[in-house]
Write a protein that holds these residues in place. Structure first.
Motif, PDB file in Angstrom:
ATOM      1  N   VAL A  76      -1.826   5.353 -10.957  1.00  0.00           N
ATOM      2  CA  VAL A  76      -2.114   5.418  -9.523  1.00  0.00           C
ATOM      3  C   VAL A  76      -3.469   6.088  -9.294  1.00  0.00           C
ATOM      4  CG1 VAL A  76      -1.338   6.342  -7.322  1.00  0.00           C
ATOM      5  CG2 VAL A  76       0.337   5.510  -8.967  1.00  0.00           C
TER       6      VAL A  76
ATOM      7  N   ILE B  87       0.496  10.758  -0.697  1.00  0.00           N
ATOM      8  CA  ILE B  87       1.016  11.331  -1.945  1.00  0.00           C
ATOM      9  C   ILE B  87      -0.132  11.948  -2.744  1.00  0.00           C
ATOM     10  CG2 ILE B  87       2.087  10.769  -4.171  1.00  0.00           C
ATOM     11  CD1 ILE B  87       3.804   8.725  -2.760  1.00  0.00           C
ATOM     12  N   CYS B  88      -1.239  11.194  -2.881  1.00  0.00           N
ATOM     13  CA  CYS B  88      -2.391  11.696  -3.641  1.00  0.00           C
ATOM     14  C   CYS B  88      -2.955  12.956  -2.994  1.00  0.00           C
ATOM     15  CB  CYS B  88      -3.482  10.638  -3.732  1.00  0.00           C
ATOM     16  SG  CYS B  88      -3.095   9.351  -4.912  1.00  0.00           S
TER      17      CYS B  88
ATOM     18  N   ALA C 183       3.813   4.202  -7.105  1.00  0.00           N
ATOM     19  CA  ALA C 183       3.842   5.603  -6.687  1.00  0.00           C
ATOM     20  C   ALA C 183       5.243   6.002  -6.226  1.00  0.00           C
ATOM     21  CB  ALA C 183       2.824   5.844  -5.569  1.00  0.00           C
ATOM     22  N   ILE C 184       5.895   5.102  -5.467  1.00  0.00           N
ATOM     23  CA  ILE C 184       7.261   5.389  -5.007  1.00  0.00           C
ATOM     24  C   ILE C 184       8.199   5.517  -6.198  1.00  0.00           C
ATOM     25  CG2 ILE C 184       9.236   4.383  -3.780  1.00  0.00           C
ATOM     26  CD1 ILE C 184       7.234   3.203  -1.800  1.00  0.00           C
TER      27      ILE C 184
ATOM     28  N   PHE D  68      -3.570   1.984   2.375  1.00  0.00           N
ATOM     29  CA  PHE D  68      -2.495   2.538   1.550  1.00  0.00           C
ATOM     30  C   PHE D  68      -2.170   3.959   2.001  1.00  0.00           C
ATOM     31  CE2 PHE D  68      -4.224  -0.878  -0.921  1.00  0.00           C
ATOM     32  CZ  PHE D  68      -3.093  -1.500  -1.399  1.00  0.00           C
TER      33      PHE D  68
ATOM     34  N   LEU E  96       0.698   5.578   2.404  1.00  0.00           N
ATOM     35  CA  LEU E  96       1.700   6.327   1.633  1.00  0.00           C
ATOM     36  C   LEU E  96       1.087   6.891   0.344  1.00  0.00           C
ATOM     37  CD1 LEU E  96       4.743   6.989   1.870  1.00  0.00           C
ATOM     38  CD2 LEU E  96       5.114   5.156   0.236  1.00  0.00           C
ATOM     39  N   VAL E  97       0.399   6.013  -0.397  1.00  0.00           N
ATOM     40  CA  VAL E  97      -0.218   6.456  -1.648  1.00  0.00           C
ATOM     41  C   VAL E  97      -1.276   7.519  -1.355  1.00  0.00           C
ATOM     42  CG1 VAL E  97      -1.371   5.706  -3.749  1.00  0.00           C
ATOM     43  CG2 VAL E  97       0.159   4.164  -2.587  1.00  0.00           C
TER      44      VAL E  97
ATOM     45  N   SER F  49      -7.124  10.927 -15.502  1.00  0.00           N
ATOM     46  CA  SER F  49      -7.288   9.620 -14.859  1.00  0.00           C
ATOM     47  C   SER F  49      -8.746   9.283 -14.628  1.00  0.00           C
ATOM     48  CB  SER F  49      -6.576   9.596 -13.515  1.00  0.00           C
ATOM     49  OG  SER F  49      -5.273  10.017 -13.652  1.00  0.00           O
TER      50      SER F  49
ATOM     51  N   PHE G 253       7.601   8.810  -7.952  1.00  0.00           N
ATOM     52  CA  PHE G 253       8.064   9.883  -7.080  1.00  0.00           C
ATOM     53  C   PHE G 253       9.587  10.025  -7.138  1.00  0.00           C
ATOM     54  CE2 PHE G 253       9.269  11.290  -2.738  1.00  0.00           C
ATOM     55  CZ  PHE G 253       8.668  12.536  -2.769  1.00  0.00           C
TER      56      PHE G 253
ATOM     57  N   TRP H 270       4.777  19.996  -8.480  1.00  0.00           N
ATOM     58  CA  TRP H 270       4.117  18.880  -7.807  1.00  0.00           C
ATOM     59  C   TRP H 270       2.594  19.005  -7.780  1.00  0.00           C
ATOM     60  CZ3 TRP H 270       7.159  14.889  -7.062  1.00  0.00           C
ATOM     61  CH2 TRP H 270       8.527  15.119  -6.973  1.00  0.00           C
TER      62      TRP H 270
ATOM     63  N   VAL I 213       0.479  -0.591  -6.242  1.00  0.00           N
ATOM     64  CA  VAL I 213       0.204   0.850  -6.277  1.00  0.00           C
ATOM     65  C   VAL I 213       1.254   1.618  -5.482  1.00  0.00           C
ATOM     66  CG1 VAL I 213      -1.439   2.649  -5.672  1.00  0.00           C
ATOM     67  CG2 VAL I 213      -2.246   0.524  -6.577  1.00  0.00           C
ATOM     68  N   THR I 214       1.537   1.105  -4.268  1.00  0.00           N
ATOM     69  CA  THR I 214       2.536   1.768  -3.442  1.00  0.00           C
ATOM     70  C   THR I 214       3.891   1.780  -4.145  1.00  0.00           C
ATOM     71  OG1 THR I 214       1.366   0.830  -1.564  1.00  0.00           O
ATOM     72  CG2 THR I 214       3.473   1.876  -1.118  1.00  0.00           C
TER      73      THR I 214
END
Lengths: 214, 198
Positions: free
Chosen positions: B149, A104-105, B176-177, A98, A100-101, A158, B180, A149, B172-173
């Protein structure tokens, strides 16, 4: 409305919630001014803001380092132990594909919070030393872009949610880093989320205007 | 001395300085960043919002968590996870997940759609303060949908044993997108338009 020149607009402020125009007035030390339209806080005045800011950003950075080096939580299932750190959480996402995730994280819970505290440290140190008018400006602009952000507070909640899900399946030990992260989030809420960047600009203007006169 | 019309004053989104509206391209006099063009901002906001809404569909269709227990693989969707938690008596956690992953995103879509329509067409003209509050609320509670997420990230990092393991799913992806892009949409929306259209 009549003004001397364009710079006289500095004496006015527009509420960030409801965009009502207000004239900026001097208020007592430690108090805050509220909007007449929506009741939100317009600005606070505190003569010790720079010292507090400097001290708290250093403290925040120390706790952030602690939160990253030690395990957040440790669990025991069927005799085997597992622990996580902030970096491990992100790397596991990458390992399972993953990207992309994971990216982002990484930005939301590691890079941006770290950058915000480093920028805050630099800005308050420069304001304290009354130096670097230009660089402070650029840092403040950058700060305004990344402040929305940073999500360490959400990450903390979480972790708690994830742990409650695991109750009954595993034995849970909360690590040092969790408490460090908690302190970091409290400082983050106090220093970054509560103080508006507008107030640092007010300080910036007051300090450098005073310096230019001298 | 210069004469300034109070209603043309605008706020720089970056540094909060009061600026005069000089037509098409506005540059903040204090921080020199450009102040967003209000007509272009609605289109951008719509575009981001629609992207977010499209991404929200697979986020609910595909499994968000895939758990393997003694060789048995089982995937659970967001709603499935909430129902599972509710049936097993973890009411508070079920509520938190339900709020963060379903109520907040949907509410955000609806509020942004309402605001974006209302700045174009006469809709709720007398509710200026309510609209500003709604907009401010979406900005504040919006990021909290990321909870799901992060929970998945924490669980998949934590449960990594030979017999039992949890892996993140495709959703999840997508989720998240979705979060976002709705955040981008809320940032792109210009609150000035609420004021002008009331």
């Amino acid at each position: 409305m009549k003004l001397e020149n364009e710079d006289a607009l500095d004496n006015y402020i527009i509420c960030h919630q409801c965009l009502t125009l207000h004239e900026e007035i001097a208020i007592a030390d430690g108090s805050h001014a509220c909007c007449t339209g929506c009741g939100g806080v317009l600005y606070r005045y505190n003569t010790q803001r720079i010292d507090h800011g400097l001290a708290l950003s250093i403290t925040g950075l120390i706790f952030f380092a602690l939160a990253n080096f030690f395990p957040l939580v440790q669990i025991e299932v069927l005799g085997t132990e597992q622990f996580i750190t902030i970096s491990k959480t992100i790397f596991t996402l990458f390992e399972s594909g993953f990207y992309l995730v994971g990216l982002i994280c990484a930005f939301l819970i590691f890079i941006f919070p770290l950058m915000i505290f480093l920028i805050n440290l630099c800005v308050f140190a420069l304001l304290k030393a009354q130096k670097g008018k230009k660089i402070t400006k650029e840092l403040l602009v950058l700060l305004a872009y990344i402040t929305p952000w940073s999500m360490t507070d959400i990450f903390l909640v979480s972790i708690l949610v994830a742990l409650v899900k695991l109750i009954g399946y595993a034995q849970i030990h909360i690590g040092v880093a969790f408490w460090a992260l908690l302190v970091f989030v409290l400082i983050d809420v106090y220093l970054v989320k509560r103080i508006q960047i507008f107030e640092i600009w007010m300080l910036h203007k007051r300090i450098f205007a005073h310096k230019d006169e001298v | 001395m210069i004469e300034v019309d109070e209603s043309t004053l605008i706020r720089c989104a970056i540094c909060g300085a009061v600026n005069m509206d000089k037509g098409k391209k506005n540059i903040c006099r204090r921080c020199h960043s450009s102040i967003k063009d209000k007509h272009f901002s609605t289109q951008k906001s719509w575009a981001y919002l629609i992207t977010g809404m499209i991404a929200y569909i697979p986020a609910n269709m595909y499994p968000i968590l895939i758990s393997t227990q003694f060789g048995q693989t089982e995937g659970s969707t967001i709603l499935g996870g909430v129902i599972f938690l509710w049936e097993h008596g973890s009411y508070p956690i079920a509520m938190v997940i339900f709020f963060a992953s379903i109520i907040i995103p949907v509410l955000k879509f609806l509020i942004l759609i309402y605001l974006l329509i209302s700045v174009k067409y006469p809709l709720g003209k007398d509710k200026k303060v309510t609209k500003h509050k709604l907009y401010y609320m979406t900005e504040v509670i919006g990021p909290w949908s990321m909870i799901d997420v992060f929970v998945v990230a924490v669980l998949s990092a934590l449960i990594h044993l030979s017999m039992v393991s949890i892996v993140a799913g495709t959703a999840v992806t997508a989720f998240a997108i979705s979060v976002f892009f709705t955040l981008l949409s809320a940032h792109a929306f210009d609150a000035r338009l609420i004021k002008e259209n009331c």
